[in-house]
Structures are given as structure tokens and as C-alpha cells.
Design an enzyme around this catalytic site. Structure first.
Site, mmCIF file in Angstrom:
data_model
loop_
_atom_site.group_PDB
_atom_site.id
_atom_site.type_symbol
_atom_site.label_atom_id
_atom_site.label_comp_id
_atom_site.label_asym_id
_atom_site.label_seq_id
_atom_site.Cartn_x
_atom_site.Cartn_y
_atom_site.Cartn_z
ATOM 1 N N SER A 203 0.853 -1.189 0.000
ATOM 2 C CA SER A 203 0.000 0.000 0.000
ATOM 3 C C SER A 203 0.891 1.243 0.000
ATOM 4 C CB SER A 203 -0.945 -0.015 1.210
ATOM 5 O OG SER A 203 -1.818 1.085 1.183
ATOM 6 N N THR A 204 0.879 2.028 1.074
ATOM 7 C CA THR A 204 1.653 3.269 1.127
ATOM 8 C C THR A 204 3.135 3.002 0.901
ATOM 9 O OG1 THR A 204 0.091 4.031 2.799
ATOM 10 C CG2 THR A 204 2.079 5.350 2.478
ATOM 11 N N HIS A 230 -2.807 -0.958 -3.140
ATOM 12 C CA HIS A 230 -3.926 -0.069 -2.862
ATOM 13 C C HIS A 230 -3.746 1.202 -3.692
ATOM 14 C CE1 HIS A 230 -4.365 -1.989 1.413
ATOM 15 N NE2 HIS A 230 -4.786 -2.785 0.449
ATOM 16 N N MET A 323 0.124 0.993 5.077
ATOM 17 C CA MET A 323 -0.613 1.311 6.291
ATOM 18 C C MET A 323 -1.695 0.257 6.526
ATOM 19 S SD MET A 323 -2.659 4.870 7.104
ATOM 20 C CE MET A 323 -1.235 5.824 6.558
ATOM 21 N N ASP A 326 -4.066 -5.024 5.992
ATOM 22 C CA ASP A 326 -4.526 -5.836 4.867
ATOM 23 C C ASP A 326 -3.413 -6.796 4.451
ATOM 24 O OD1 ASP A 326 -6.084 -6.781 2.772
ATOM 25 O OD2 ASP A 326 -5.380 -5.242 1.379
#
Length: 384
Positions: A203-204, A230, A323, A326
Site C-alpha cells: 500500500s503506502t 492499494h 498502512m 490488509d
């Protein structure tokens, strides 16, 4: 002490709106505003903010150029604001390449279902990337060391790319001891396991991390790869195209009905869920509506869970920077089937959330610095 933020945008309305949201959090404080990239570069030197929020399209100096200049002179965590268009996606990816750590859509209604959720998300993103500021500045002033071998871990931070050299300064959550391999000290050894699929969730910080890993894989890579990042729906096609241009392997935005092939990476489309169906050697991609109740679209848990059902113990999987948590449950399913799970280490993560979740749960077996993950993959598969 409050986290100091510099807000950069040529729109006075947007500067005011962002400033109000940031200042409404007692842990955050806006200490300055800039209307273009040149002012941002100057104020970054003068004010030494902990975080900068940056627009992309501005007069005098655009946001991408400003990011490059700030990273040269005053390395600072930067959160980009972007339009959800194809051109906006390309520009945002350029900004991340230049050194920005994260991005959010400029229209807040595009990032959350209601205003309160959007406000909370912006505040949380600023807080998370602020944890990188100390290490970014420390490494910017550190003398460049000679390249090290796997037997010389002490100096590896000094030659690690800036985006991968950040580390959290907040109190770290203790991680329960588990049989983990710290990759810094020794040469890697293959486990001897056989694999039929590689799966990566992130993600991030993921766009830069995926680029660093995938660009080092050879054209004859023997496994199909599924990628879950994401990312907004309008970004994934541009991101897949960028990776395809940079990598020796093929990278594409996954489409419903795609048959998995070795040496091809399939990026889950934003706003949807990617599942796998069939059997090893004849696996197809299913792209389905994510549903309103799902927090992440795409979701790592969904893709990893479907991979576990088909490939059992034949998946080489990893969770990179991001973050939240998940991927933890999908990795739990993979591990229960006998598959391999690795996690990116804390030092090299932009946000140590998703990797920490699998590490803390005792699911991952190795913590790997970003710059050595591709090396570890090649050794494991007998290619390195």
C-alpha cells in the site's frame, strides 16, 4: 510537540481547507503556506517542516520539480495531492519517483465515503509519513560509503536509496520473537521449496517498492506474479504501463479472464477485487466488484486467500510497505497451506503497518530490507 506541516498549493481555497483539517488535530500544526514550488523549496529550508503537502500543477515551479529540489536540499516527507485522471496518475507516479512518500486524491470525496472519514485519513497520512523525517535528514548528511557485500551490513543504510532508507521515530510496537531471518548479515540460501506463483501485497510506499523489486527480475522469470497495490481505479493502468516499460518481465493491469503465464505480473485494478480460479497451470483471473463493505479495493486478503485455495504450498508471497493490516489474513491462509511469506523490514518501509501485522502475528518467516528482496527471490528460485 506538534508535527509541523507546510501546505503548498496555488489555490487559496484548497490551502485554507487543508490547513483547517490539519490544525484540527492537536498533534499537527500548519507552520506555513506556499503558492508554488519555488516558494515551497525556499520555505522548506527556512521553516524545516516535518511534512509537506504538495500540489502537482502550480505556476513558476511545478510540484514534481519542487519535490526533486527539496530532496536535494532539505529532505522532507512529502504528501502529494493529485487529480484522479490518467494524466494525474502519471504525474503522481513521477512525483513518487522524485521522492514523495505518498499521495491522496485532491477531491476529498474521492477518498472517503463522508467528510469525517476523509479528514481522519488526511490527518493519519500526515502523521504516518512524519515518522520518516529524522532518518531522511540523517541519511542526507551522511557520507556516502563504498558499496557493501552481504557480509558487511553496517554501512548498508548509507548506500540505500533515499525512499528506502526511512525509519520510524515514534515508539515501536514490540514484535513477538519468531523464527525470522534478518537478511543483512549473511548470504541468502534457497530453502529448496518449489513454487508455482509469486504474490505481492502493498500500500503506502508500494509504487516505489514494487518498482525496485520488479525491475531486477529477469525476462525469463519462471513464475506468474500477482500484485495488489492499494490505488485508485484511474491509477492502476498507468502504473502497470510504467512498470511494463521499466521491467524485463511483462506487467499488465489484470483483466477478467486473463490466464496466468510465467514471467507476467498482473496488477489488480483499482476499485475492484482480483481473485484467482482454476488449477495450477490453468489459472484464470476473476475481476469482481469490490462491494461497499470492503475497506480495500483491491484487497490483498481477497487475492491471497484465493491463491491459497489453488496453489496450496506453492506460493512465494510477500507483504511490502503499507498502512493498516490488509494481507494478514490472506497470509495466514497461505501459511496454513504451507506457502512461504516474507515481510519487508521496518527500516526500509515508508509505513511499517502491513508488514508489521504479519510479522507480529508470527506469519512471516523472514524480514527483508527492500533493496535485497529481489536478490532473495532470485536465490530462492535458483536464479541467483
Amino acid at each position: 510537540m506538534a508535527i509541523k506541516v507546510l501546505v503548498v498549493d496555488d489555490s487559496s481555497f484548497f490551502r485554507r481547507r487543508v490547513s483547517e483539517i490539519i490544525n484540527s488535530d492537536p498533534q499537527l500544526e500548519v507552520i506555513g503556506n506556499a503558492v508554488n514550488g519555488k516558494e515551497a523549496v525556499d520555505l522548506a529550508k527556512q521553516l524545516r517542516p516535518d511534512v509537506i503537502t504538495m500540489d502537482i500543477e502550480m505556476p513558476v515551479m511545478d510540484g514534481i520539480t519542487a519535490v526533486r529540489e527539496i530532496m536535494k536540499s532539505t529532505p522532507t516527507p512529502i504528501l502529494m495531492f493529485s487529480s484522479l485522471t490518467h494524466d494525474g496518475a502519471k504525474a503522481t507516479l513521477d512525483a513518487l519517483d522524485a521522492g514523495a512518500l505518498d499521495f491522496l486524491p485532491k477531491k476529498f470525496e474521492d477518498i472517503a465515503r463522508n467528510r469525517d472519514e476523509a479528514v481522519s485519513l488526511l490527518q493519519k497520512r500526515v502523521t504516518e509519513i512524519a515518522r520518516k523525517r529524522v532518518m531522511m535528514r540523517r541519511t542526507a548528511t551522511r557520507p556516502v560509503a563504498a558499496a557493501t557485500t552481504a557480509r558487511e551490513p553496517a554501512a548498508r543504510d548509507s548506500v540505500r536509496p533515499l525512499a528506502a532508507r526511512t525509519t520510524a521515530t515514534a515508539t515501536r510496537t514490540p514484535v513477538a520473537p519468531r523464527p525470522a531471518v534478518k537478511a543483512a548479515a549473511a548470504r541468502f540460501k534457497a530453502t529448496g521449496k518449489k513454487y508455482q506463483l509469486m504474490a505481492i501485497g502493498t500500500s503506502t510506499g508500494g509504487p516505489v517498492a514494487l518498482q525496485k523489486v520488479l525491475t531486477k527480475l529477469p525476462a525469463n522469470f519462471p513464475l506468474p506474479i500477482v500484485l495488489v497495490q492499494h490505488m485508485p481505479a484511474t491509477f492502476t493502468a498507468a502504473f502497470a504501463a510504467r512498470l511494463n516499460n521499466l521491467c524485463k518481465i511483462s506487467v499488465k493491469e489484470a483483466a477478467d479472464g486473463d490466464v496466468l503465464k510465467p514471467g507476467v505480473a498482473y496488477l489488480a485494478p483499482g476499485g475492484m477485487q482480483m481473485m484467482l480460479e482454476g488449477r495450477p497451470g490453468a489459472t484464470r483471473v476473476r475481476i469482481i466488484d469490490g462491494g461497499e463493505r470492503m475497506n480495500y479495493k483491491p484487497c490483498v486478503d481477497v487475492t491471497f486467500g484465493s491463491a491459497a485455495k489453488i496453489y496450496q504450498d506453492k506460493v512465494l508471497s510477500m507483504i511490502l510497505t503499507g498502512m493498516g493490516a490488509d494481507g494478514r489474513e490472506g497470509c495466514r491462509m497461505l501459511k496454513s497451506s504451507g506457502s512461504t511469506i516474507w515481510a519487508q523490514d521496518e527500516e526500509s518501509c515508508v509505513v511499517y503497518g502491513m508488514p508489521q501485522a504479519v510479522a507480529k502475528a508470527g506469519i512471516s518467516t523472514e524480514d527483508l530490507p527492500l533493496e535485497r528482496i529481489s536478490e532473495r527471490i532470485l536465490v530462492e528460485l535458483g536464479l541467483g
